[in-house]
Design a protein around this motif. Sequence first.
Motif, PDB file in Angstrom:
ATOM      1  N   LEU A   1      42.628  32.230  40.007  1.00  0.00           N
ATOM      2  CA  LEU A   1      41.395  31.735  40.622  1.00  0.00           C
ATOM      3  C   LEU A   1      40.738  32.823  41.473  1.00  0.00           C
ATOM      4  O   LEU A   1      39.508  32.942  41.490  1.00  0.00           O
ATOM      5  CB  LEU A   1      41.684  30.503  41.473  1.00  0.00           C
ATOM      6  N   ARG A   2      41.553  33.616  42.150  1.00  0.00           N
ATOM      7  CA  ARG A   2      41.018  34.707  42.958  1.00  0.00           C
ATOM      8  C   ARG A   2      40.268  35.706  42.053  1.00  0.00           C
ATOM      9  O   ARG A   2      39.196  36.180  42.405  1.00  0.00           O
ATOM     10  CB  ARG A   2      42.143  35.398  43.723  1.00  0.00           C
ATOM     11  N   GLY A   3      40.840  36.006  40.894  1.00  0.00           N
ATOM     12  CA  GLY A   3      40.190  36.904  39.948  1.00  0.00           C
ATOM     13  C   GLY A   3      38.871  36.346  39.445  1.00  0.00           C
ATOM     14  O   GLY A   3      37.867  37.071  39.338  1.00  0.00           O
ATOM     15  N   ILE A   4      38.861  35.068  39.131  1.00  0.00           N
ATOM     16  CA  ILE A   4      37.626  34.418  38.672  1.00  0.00           C
ATOM     17  C   ILE A   4      36.572  34.463  39.774  1.00  0.00           C
ATOM     18  O   ILE A   4      35.398  34.776  39.518  1.00  0.00           O
ATOM     19  CB  ILE A   4      37.913  32.964  38.226  1.00  0.00           C
ATOM     20  N   ALA A   5      36.979  34.169  41.007  1.00  0.00           N
ATOM     21  CA  ALA A   5      36.045  34.194  42.132  1.00  0.00           C
ATOM     22  C   ALA A   5      35.487  35.594  42.340  1.00  0.00           C
ATOM     23  O   ALA A   5      34.276  35.765  42.556  1.00  0.00           O
ATOM     24  CB  ALA A   5      36.731  33.700  43.397  1.00  0.00           C
ATOM     25  N   GLU A   6      36.350  36.597  42.253  1.00  0.00           N
ATOM     26  CA  GLU A   6      35.906  37.977  42.455  1.00  0.00           C
ATOM     27  C   GLU A   6      34.880  38.381  41.394  1.00  0.00           C
ATOM     28  O   GLU A   6      33.825  38.946  41.722  1.00  0.00           O
ATOM     29  CB  GLU A   6      37.111  38.914  42.406  1.00  0.00           C
ATOM     30  N   VAL A   7      35.167  38.086  40.143  1.00  0.00           N
ATOM     31  CA  VAL A   7      34.250  38.415  39.046  1.00  0.00           C
ATOM     32  C   VAL A   7      32.927  37.660  39.213  1.00  0.00           C
ATOM     33  O   VAL A   7      31.865  38.167  38.862  1.00  0.00           O
ATOM     34  CB  VAL A   7      34.898  38.102  37.682  1.00  0.00           C
ATOM     35  N   SER A   8      32.994  36.463  39.767  1.00  0.00           N
ATOM     36  CA  SER A   8      31.808  35.634  39.925  1.00  0.00           C
ATOM     37  C   SER A   8      31.034  35.954  41.216  1.00  0.00           C
ATOM     38  O   SER A   8      30.000  35.341  41.475  1.00  0.00           O
ATOM     39  CB  SER A   8      32.208  34.159  39.950  1.00  0.00           C
ATOM     40  N   GLY A   9      31.567  36.865  42.019  1.00  0.00           N
ATOM     41  CA  GLY A   9      30.893  37.207  43.264  1.00  0.00           C
ATOM     42  C   GLY A   9      31.100  36.179  44.371  1.00  0.00           C
ATOM     43  O   GLY A   9      30.332  36.133  45.330  1.00  0.00           O
ATOM     44  N   LEU A  10      32.115  35.350  44.238  1.00  0.00           N
ATOM     45  CA  LEU A  10      32.414  34.327  45.241  1.00  0.00           C
ATOM     46  C   LEU A  10      33.461  34.840  46.215  1.00  0.00           C
ATOM     47  O   LEU A  10      34.218  35.767  45.899  1.00  0.00           O
ATOM     48  CB  LEU A  10      32.906  33.053  44.545  1.00  0.00           C
ATOM     49  N   PRO A  11      33.592  34.217  47.383  1.00  0.00           N
ATOM     50  CA  PRO A  11      34.619  34.626  48.343  1.00  0.00           C
ATOM     51  C   PRO A  11      36.017  34.453  47.725  1.00  0.00           C
ATOM     52  O   PRO A  11      36.266  33.505  46.968  1.00  0.00           O
ATOM     53  CB  PRO A  11      34.440  33.670  49.524  1.00  0.00           C
ATOM     54  N   THR A  12      36.917  35.355  48.055  1.00  0.00           N
ATOM     55  CA  THR A  12      38.268  35.309  47.495  1.00  0.00           C
ATOM     56  C   THR A  12      39.326  35.027  48.552  1.00  0.00           C
ATOM     57  O   THR A  12      40.515  35.160  48.292  1.00  0.00           O
ATOM     58  CB  THR A  12      38.609  36.640  46.803  1.00  0.00           C
ATOM     59  N   ASP A  13      38.919  34.628  49.736  1.00  0.00           N
ATOM     60  CA  ASP A  13      39.863  34.403  50.840  1.00  0.00           C
ATOM     61  C   ASP A  13      40.262  32.930  50.964  1.00  0.00           C
ATOM     62  O   ASP A  13      40.047  32.286  51.951  1.00  0.00           O
ATOM     63  CB  ASP A  13      39.308  34.924  52.160  1.00  0.00           C
ATOM     64  N   PHE A  14      40.868  32.404  49.900  1.00  0.00           N
ATOM     65  CA  PHE A  14      41.319  31.004  49.934  1.00  0.00           C
ATOM     66  C   PHE A  14      42.808  30.942  49.828  1.00  0.00           C
ATOM     67  O   PHE A  14      43.499  31.874  49.568  1.00  0.00           O
ATOM     68  CB  PHE A  14      40.677  30.160  48.827  1.00  0.00           C
TER      69      PHE A  14
END
Length: 144
Positions: free
Chosen positions: A131-144
């Motif tokens: 999920l962190r990888g998907i968020a990073e690629v999507s430009g979303l925050p990755t601090d979850f």
Amino acid sequence: MSDSEIPHGDGRPVDMYLDLLRIRMDTEDYRLLMRVVEPVLEAIDEERLSSLDFALDSGANDELPQEVRDEVALVIATAVTGRLDNEVIELDVDETGPVRIVTDASTASDPVRLGEIADYIKERHRQTEELRGIAEVSGLPTDF
């Protein structure tokens, strides 16, 4: 109901456990413990625990010695479960390193069950990283 779940006298198991800690712990450590657990115990009593953001590994608790962190976890577990036989154990999980968990005495002494818990932690870690990888690629925050 097992002996570990039976409240003695009129007190709740968590109250008895806190009384034992007050006697056993250094005064300053006990004060630290109470500063952390009081809001959690209030939230449990008021049935609003889900609205409380709490993590023993957060930076806010860096001043807590590991022994106090473990006791905080045990106090909260006692309040939630009503059991006095909780234990903090450390599992060595390849992907994450050592992970401390709270469990009952029976589970703590069962290597098969501990293996299942370690596998669950590994899978959760894998999912989080995905999920962190998907968020990073999507430009979303990755601090979850």
